[in-house]
Design a protein around this motif. Structure first.
Motif, short mmCIF file in Angstrom:
data_model
loop_
_atom_site.label_atom_id
_atom_site.label_comp_id
_atom_site.label_asym_id
_atom_site.label_seq_id
_atom_site.Cartn_x
_atom_site.Cartn_y
_atom_site.Cartn_z
N THR B 197 -11.05 0.01 -19.47
CA THR B 197 -9.93 -0.94 -19.48
C THR B 197 -9.66 -1.43 -18.06
O THR B 197 -9.79 -0.67 -17.09
N VAL B 198 -9.27 -2.68 -17.97
CA VAL B 198 -8.87 -3.24 -16.68
C VAL B 198 -7.35 -3.20 -16.63
O VAL B 198 -6.68 -3.84 -17.44
N VAL B 199 -6.81 -2.42 -15.70
CA VAL B 199 -5.35 -2.22 -15.68
C VAL B 199 -4.64 -3.11 -14.67
O VAL B 199 -3.43 -3.25 -14.70
N SER B 200 -5.39 -3.70 -13.76
CA SER B 200 -4.73 -4.52 -12.75
C SER B 200 -5.72 -5.57 -12.24
O SER B 200 -6.84 -5.23 -11.87
N GLU B 201 -5.31 -6.83 -12.28
CA GLU B 201 -6.18 -7.89 -11.76
C GLU B 201 -5.48 -8.61 -10.63
O GLU B 201 -4.35 -9.07 -10.79
N ASN B 202 -6.13 -8.71 -9.50
CA ASN B 202 -5.50 -9.32 -8.33
C ASN B 202 -6.42 -10.35 -7.71
O ASN B 202 -7.59 -10.07 -7.48
N TYR B 203 -5.87 -11.52 -7.45
CA TYR B 203 -6.67 -12.58 -6.84
C TYR B 203 -5.99 -13.07 -5.57
O TYR B 203 -5.29 -14.07 -5.57
N PRO B 204 -6.18 -12.34 -4.48
CA PRO B 204 -5.54 -12.78 -3.21
C PRO B 204 -6.13 -14.10 -2.73
O PRO B 204 -7.32 -14.35 -2.91
N PRO B 205 -5.29 -14.95 -2.11
CA PRO B 205 -5.79 -16.22 -1.59
C PRO B 205 -6.86 -16.00 -0.52
O PRO B 205 -6.84 -15.00 0.20
N SER B 208 -6.46 -14.45 3.47
CA SER B 208 -5.19 -13.72 3.59
C SER B 208 -5.20 -12.85 4.84
O SER B 208 -6.25 -12.36 5.25
N ASN B 209 -4.01 -12.65 5.41
CA ASN B 209 -3.89 -11.79 6.56
C ASN B 209 -3.41 -10.40 6.18
O ASN B 209 -3.59 -9.45 6.92
N ASP B 210 -2.73 -10.30 5.06
CA ASP B 210 -2.14 -9.04 4.69
C ASP B 210 -2.39 -8.78 3.21
O ASP B 210 -1.94 -9.54 2.36
N TYR B 211 -3.11 -7.69 2.94
CA TYR B 211 -3.44 -7.35 1.55
C TYR B 211 -2.57 -6.22 1.02
O TYR B 211 -2.83 -5.70 -0.06
N ALA B 212 -1.57 -5.84 1.80
CA ALA B 212 -0.77 -4.66 1.43
C ALA B 212 -0.21 -4.80 0.02
O ALA B 212 -0.21 -3.84 -0.75
N ALA B 213 0.27 -6.01 -0.34
CA ALA B 213 0.88 -6.20 -1.65
C ALA B 213 -0.12 -5.84 -2.75
O ALA B 213 0.23 -5.17 -3.73
N PHE B 214 -1.37 -6.27 -2.57
CA PHE B 214 -2.38 -6.04 -3.60
C PHE B 214 -2.82 -4.56 -3.61
O PHE B 214 -3.04 -3.98 -4.66
N ILE B 215 -2.93 -4.00 -2.42
CA ILE B 215 -3.34 -2.60 -2.32
C ILE B 215 -2.30 -1.73 -3.04
O ILE B 215 -2.64 -0.85 -3.82
N GLN B 216 -1.05 -2.05 -2.78
CA GLN B 216 0.03 -1.29 -3.41
C GLN B 216 -0.01 -1.45 -4.93
O GLN B 216 0.20 -0.50 -5.68
N LYS B 217 -0.32 -2.66 -5.39
CA LYS B 217 -0.37 -2.89 -6.84
C LYS B 217 -1.50 -2.07 -7.47
O LYS B 217 -1.32 -1.51 -8.55
N VAL B 218 -2.64 -2.00 -6.79
CA VAL B 218 -3.74 -1.19 -7.32
C VAL B 218 -3.33 0.27 -7.35
O VAL B 218 -3.55 0.99 -8.34
N LEU B 219 -2.69 0.74 -6.26
CA LEU B 219 -2.25 2.13 -6.20
C LEU B 219 -1.29 2.45 -7.34
O LEU B 219 -1.36 3.50 -7.96
#
Lengths: 343, 398, 281, 236
Positions: B197-205, B208-219
């Motif tokens: 199952t895919v539980v989180s899909e993230n497509y950062p622009p 990007s300079n900061d991926y923290a938001a996406f990293i946190q979402k994966v965590l």
């Protein structure tokens, strides 16, 4: 005082005649220049040179639109690629959707950016100069992001082909895509744009907008509304930028979000300022010079950015009024020395 | 460093060139002129450098061996800054200057911009590192060829690999443009087919300079594995930040273009143990590749070819052999020789499909680990050509 | 909650870079498009220095080198051009951008570079039940230190008073007998020094490349314009607000996150044409 | 009874708690030159602003040639024939002298650009850029911008500021000439008492946002309150 009047009257009359003479001169000069353009493909045999010249001329139209904005409104657009790209994408999307005949699309691709600029202008031309610049940048970058993400219809970052009918305005479409004929088309468009903008700049409207640029408050206290004329200048400038975008779309038959990117706006702005926007024709000259130099340097070395950058610094420091400023000064010096010679 | 390498290389090739010139074997025949519109400056200049070195290597090697079909090979590079409009302008310039056999552009959007014009310019183009399916699909062209693995080939590799994994919950982090979105979709399909199952899909622009938001979402998603489709600067920035958040320690990470030879060199231990699709690797153990890698090391001491370098070299091999077969440097003749022909490359004998002009080749999966003391992506699983490059693209009508 | 702190990190980072722009714009009315390149140069200088001298000394070297560079720039470029139209200086900064990018590309090569955080900051702490990298807290601390330092300097020293006065009206201040040229050299040096500082703190966060300035400069300008062009407080508030909304955008509406800063700027300018804290005309 | 050229009734303008204008009323007869004097901060420029429609909201009524123009914009008031000049030279530096006067003329009913250029002695400078002419010429150009198109009422804010004594005298004579030959009504703010007393038919004195006194030259000179508040010992 009374004795002075006849002399004054003569002077008054002479001045108004001189003013009336200008319009035909502009039209005649434009006609001659356009005609000269037809000779170019015969003189220049090389397809390579012609295609470069065509691209240079299309850039020159974009630079002219930015320069006109600086000259008449005193405002610098950091996002003029918005109008260029908007027009190009309108052509491309119309080709895909077949919403209207291509001829109409050409007109729409010029009119839509103009209308957009007019209504946006009513709000943003009042802002401080830098804020205005940044907002134009913001609009352009938002469009860029939009097209970058619009994968369904516009192909996202891969861009989209511009589908065109086999004839446009009764002219074989091949003529818009072969360098030798497209050069003539673009050249005539450039000459026409410069001629029209020159006439506009000399008209009452042109003088009024320069007056508003210089001193908006005073313009209001001699009785003028100052917002609409400024928005109109913005709209006219956007229309010219749109025209460049149309030519670009016709010639390349392909559009990508790069046509909206700030680096294109920035490059066109550099061209305009190098050329000197105080003359209507200055930015076009700057564009051609910048384009040719960049191209030549790119051929020589991959360190072209350093060379271009250094030249940019030197040229602006030495010629803050741009090349047209220098030519005008030389011209004035020349005239003065001739007058001194006569006396 | 780089300069001293170059100097040695130039020195060697100068000797070779003068040796051959003495025999003046190629004086009679029209030279083979290769145009390379690629990223010499701008955000992709590092990739541009990788392909440029491979092209230069191939050209010098060919000239030292007496040319191609007795012809001298000339090459000209022009800068595209990875901008499609400029790529088209520069490619046109190269074609009109006679460098009408072109290759090694960096971005798919550039190749897609060049493709439709090839007929008008009477030119030919061989894509070597650009993956967009459309190049040999919807937007295929009579004069447009590709030697590297397209996106659908990478997607075809995910499934066999994923089937071997025990992690049930996966997250996706992919760049928000055509390639990243496509890779995300490929992974989703592979996950569905293998019961994950895919539980989180993230497509950062992009950029990007900061991926923290996406990293946190994966965590926060509880994912046990993560699929990453980020390249170049995005890959490095993401990897550095993900490491700081301890993400790689918590989830099994795999990706495409994320850990290439180039990014691994920059990131080092940060990406150790990350799984990756490998399109080409210098570690590949075939006689032809061993020879290529050792010749490369002679030309560029202390260096080995990168994935992009290897793929571009394949493109040069295909061009050279097609020219020999055609006995001509006219793009029309070379294209005819190329379509449907088979070529001896460093990956073995490969077919250039005449239906869509895609070279049929294998694809690989591996992991970032130390090989002879240097950290690099090493091949662990080979997906044979029939699986990796499934049937001709039906969207292509040539 | 942890996402709010992430927004704070990005906002802090933007602030340190953007406030340098505010300083330079305030004194010289220069729209410095090369600021992103100064940032990039700062990152490379500190990377090169840190390789031999360690992260902290590298930081000092970078700030100092960029400050000297800024002072020279002011003396030999901005000062002679101070009478020209702002667009002329803008163009010079464009030229500078090209030159610096190419120089760095030539010196350090085209390969990306990635820098590790210094030993003391490479761990993580537990915040609201999640692991959070210490280095990111350090970025927030740097921004607070810069903001406080500037506030103290501007409010309690004579030079600071001149700077504030000059930012509002350079001509009048010059007429009051303040040596604006010397003042400008100092302020531009501080501005570029801050670009060096932000370049240094960017090292362990993002990939170094000659074109890295281009990824950040637009966001910086948005901060400056939203804040009110010459306002230090405005830039601080704008950076934090934009950093926060940008990050929240990435979390909840990633598709439009990249235009959120632009929308915030447009909204602010729509309501207050002079920006958050700009002087009323 | 003749209609008044310009009438201000109970004009009031406040900035925060401070009343810059406090129920000021003013009646100007056609053809009259009215001097407006008062110490700094008395509200002279604010009164001008209130009359011509500049700046923030104003309480009270402005009647112009019998018509209530309180709701009109500055532009509309100028087009109706209420013109003003400014304390700081307020011209268009990049435009030619003739160009800008003609521009101003276009908004009025009569185009008398040449007449105004001749009258103000600017004809020889007509084809020069305004930025290139002398300060005195620029002051007269400012006046020309207000005067062109034969407005019926002129609000002049310190036209003699920065001029030499000779230039001031010439200017004063010119104003008187114009007022009588073109039948213009003038409200004149001026620090130079020579000019005020030389040209004004009547004088209004403002102090602290209120009308302190109004009358002929002689009445004002003799008003002890005015002397105390403003004229002091400077008038002898």
């Amino acid at each position: 005082m009374s004795s002075a009047v006849p002399r004054d009257k003569a002077k008054v009359a002479a001045a108004s005649i001189a003013a009336e003479r200008r319009t035909p001169t502009v039209v005649l000069a434009a006609g001659l220049l356009a005609a000269a353009g037809f000779a170019v493909p015969w003189v220049v045999g090389s397809q390579l040179a012609l295609t470069l010249m065509t691209q240079a001329v299309i850039h020159a139209i974009l630079a002219t639109s930015i320069g006109f904005m600086i000259r008449q409104n005193g405002l610098t657009s950091f996002g003029h690629a918005a109008f260029f790209g908007m027009a190009a994408y309108l052509m491309a999307l119309n080709g895909k959707l077949d919403a209207m005949p291509a001829e109409l699309a050409v007109l729409a691709a010029i009119a839509v950016p103009a209308a957009f600029a007019f209504f946006a202008g009513l709000i943003i031309v009042r802002l401080p100069a830098l804020s205005f610049s940044m907002l134009t940048l913001a609009v352009a970058q938002s469009l860029y992001e939009l097209m970058l993400r619009w994968r369904g219809l516009a192909g996202g970052d891969d861009g989209m082909a511009v589908r065109l009918p086999s004839r446009l305005f009764g002219i074989d479409i091949e003529l818009f895509q072969a360098p030798s004929s497209m050069f003539v088309v673009s050249w005539c468009a450039l000459v026409a744009v410069i001629a029209i903008l020159t006439l506009v700049a000399r008209s009452h409207f042109g003088v009024l907008t320069v007056a508003i640029r210089e001193n908006e408050e005073r313009a209001r206290y001699v009785g003028y509304h100052t917002l609409v004329p400024r928005a109109l200048v913005f709209a006219l400038s956007a229309a010219v930028g749109g025209l460049a975008g149309v030519l670009f779309a016709l010639y390349n038959a392909f559009v990508t979000p790069g046509a909206l990117h700030w680096s294109l706006s920035g490059e066109a702005l550099i061209m305009a300022v190098i050329g000197g926007p105080q003359a209507i024709w200055g930015p076009a000259l700057g564009a051609v010079i910048f384009f040719v130099v960049k191209n030549a340097m790119g051929d020589l070395t991959e360190h072209w950015p350093a060379i271009i950058g250094a030249m940019l610094i030197v040229v602006t420091v030495l010629l803050p009024q741009g090349i047209s400023g220098l030519l005008n000064r030389l011209n004035r010096l020349n005239r003065r020395s001739r007058e001194a010679g006569k006396a | 460093m780089i300069d001293s390498k170059r100097a040695t290389f130039l020195g060697l090739s100068a000797v070779a060139v003068s040796a051959v010139l003495a025999t003046s074997a190629w004086a009679a025949k029209e030279p083979l002129k290769i145009g390379v519109p690629t990223s010499l400056t701008g955000p992709y200049s590092q990739l541009g450098d990788e392909v440029k070195r491979a092209v230069e290597f191939a050209v010098n090697e060919a000239n030292a061996a007496g040319g191609v079909d007795g012809r001298k090979v000339e090459v000209r590079f022009l800068d595209t800054e990875a901008k499609p409009d400029l790529a088209r302008q520069q490619a046109e310039k190269l074609a009109l200057e006679g460098y009408n056999i072109m290759t090694a552009t960096i971005a798919s959007s550039e190749v897609l911009a060049i493709g439709p014009m090839l007929g008008r310019w009477n030119a030919l183009y061989v894509a070597t590192v650009t993956k967009a399916n459309d190049i040999t699909g919807k937007q295929c062209q009579p004069r447009l060829f590709r030697v590297n693995r397209p996106d659908y080939s990478d997607a075809a590799v995910i499934q066999p690999w994923l089937a071997t994994r025990s992690e049930a919950k996966w997250a996706i982090v992919a760049a928000d443009y055509a390639w990243g979105r496509g890779s995300g979709e490929g992974f989703r399909n592979a996950a569905a087919a293998t019961g994950k199952t895919v539980v989180s899909e993230n497509y950062p622009p992009l950029g990007s300079n900061d991926y923290a938001a996406f990293i946190q979402k994966v965590l926060d998603s509880g994912a046990q594995g993560m699929w990453v489709a980020l390249a170049g600067r995005d890959a490095i920035t993401f990897a550095r930040q993900a490491k700081q958040f301890g993400l790689f320690d918590k989830v099994t990470t795999a990706g495409i273009s994320f850990t290439t030879d180039g990014t691994v060199k920059v990131l080092g231990d940060v990406v150790k143990g990350i799984n990756t699709i490998i399109n080409y690797s210098a570690t590949l153990d075939t006689p032809a590749n061993r020879k290529f890698v050792s010749d490369w090391a002679k030309a560029y001491p202390g260096d080995s070819p990168t994935n992009f370098g290897g793929e571009t070299y394949i493109g040069m091999q295909v061009i050279f052999q097609a020219v020999k077969k055609a006995g001509s440097v006219k793009p029309a003749d070379v294209a005819k020789a190329m379509a449907g022909g088979t070529f001896e490359t460093i990956l073995g004998t490969q077919l250039m499909r005449k239906e869509d002009h895609q070279l049929v080749g294998p694809n690989y999966f591996g992991i970032v680990e130390a090989v002879n003391g240097t950290l690099r992506p090493a091949i662990k699983m080979t997906v044979p050509a029939q699986t990796a490059t499934p049937g001709p693209d039906a969207n292509c009508k040539l | 909650m942890i996402q709010v702190i992430n927004g704070l990190v990005y906002g802090s980072f933007l602030y340190v870079l953007a406030v340098g722009l505010v300083l330079i714009f305030g004194l010289r009315r220069v729209t410095n498009f090369a600021h992103g390149s100064f940032f990039m140069l700062g990152a490379y200088v500190s990377y090169a220095a840190a390789a031999h001298l360690g992260f902290w000394t590298g930081m000092i070297v970078s700030v100092a080198a960029l400050a000297v560079f800024g002072a020279l720039l002011d003396r030999f470029v901005f000062r002679p051009l101070s009478r020209e139209e702002p667009i002329v200086t803008l163009l010079v900064t464009f030229g500078l951008l090209f030159v610096l990018e190419d120089a760095v590309r030539t010196i350090w090569g085209k390969d990306y570079i990635s820098v590790s955080a210094p030993e003391a900051l490479s761990g993580s702490v537990t915040l609201f039940g999640s692991q959070f990298p210490t280095y990111r807290l350090f970025v927030i601390a740097v921004a607070i230190a810069v903001a406080l330092g500037l506030a103290v300097w501007l409010r309690s020293t004579k030079v600071g008073l001149y700077v504030r006065a000059s930012s509002v009206d350079p001509v009048t201040t010059a007429m009051q007998g303040v040596d604006t040229d010397r003042l400008s050299a100092l302020v531009v040096a501080i501005g570029t020094g801050l670009a060096g500082l932000s370049g240094t703190i960017a090292g362990p966060l993002m990939a170094l490349s000659p074109s890295m300035g281009g990824y950040i400069i637009i966001d910086c300008f948005i901060v400056v314009v939203t804040g009110g062009l010459t306002s230090f407080t405005g830039a601080f508030v704008a950076a934090l607000v934009i950093g926060q909304f940008h990050n929240l955008g990435l979390v909840y509406v990633p598709e439009v996150a990249s235009v959120i800063p632009l929308l915030i700027m447009a909204a602010v300018l729509g309501l207050r044409p002079q920006g958050l804290a700009g002087p009323r005309k | 009874m003749t209609t008044l050229a310009l009438e201000g009734i109970d004009l009031t303008r406040r900035y925060g708690g401070f009343a810059a204008l406090d129920k000021v009323s003013l009646r100007l007869e056609p053809g009259e030159i009215r001097g407006l004097i008062g110490p700094n901060g008395a509200g002279k420029s604010t009164l001008m602003d209130a009359l011509c429609g500049r700046g923030g909201p104003t309480g009270g009524t402005v009647v112009f040639n019998g018509r209530d123009i309180s709701g009109l914009s500055a532009q509309a008031r100028r087009r109706a024939g209420l013109a003003r000049s400014f304390q700081k030279t307020n011209i268009f530096p990049a435009l030619m002298v003739r160009e800008q006067v003609a521009l101003a003329a276009r908004m009025a009913e009569t185009d008398n650009t040449d007449e105004v250029l001749v009258a103000l002695g600017l004809l020889d400078l007509a084809d020069r850029r305004a930025a290139d002419i002398s300060y005195g010429d620029q002051r007269r150009l400012d006046l020309a911008l207000a005067l062109v198109g034969r407005p019926s009422v002129l609000l002049l804010d310190e036209p003699a500021a920065g001029l030499s004594i000779n230039e001031s005298i010439v200017l004063a004579r010119l104003l008187k000439d114009l007022a009588s030959s073109w039948n213009v009504t003038v409200l004149l703010v001026e620090h130079d008492m020579e000019v005020i007393f030389a040209v004004s038919d009547r004088i209004t004195v403002l102090n602290l946002g209120r009308v302190l006194a109004e009358g002929t030259r002689e009445e004002i000179r003799g008003n002890p309150e005015v002397v105390r508040a403003y004229l002091g010992s400077s008038i002898e």
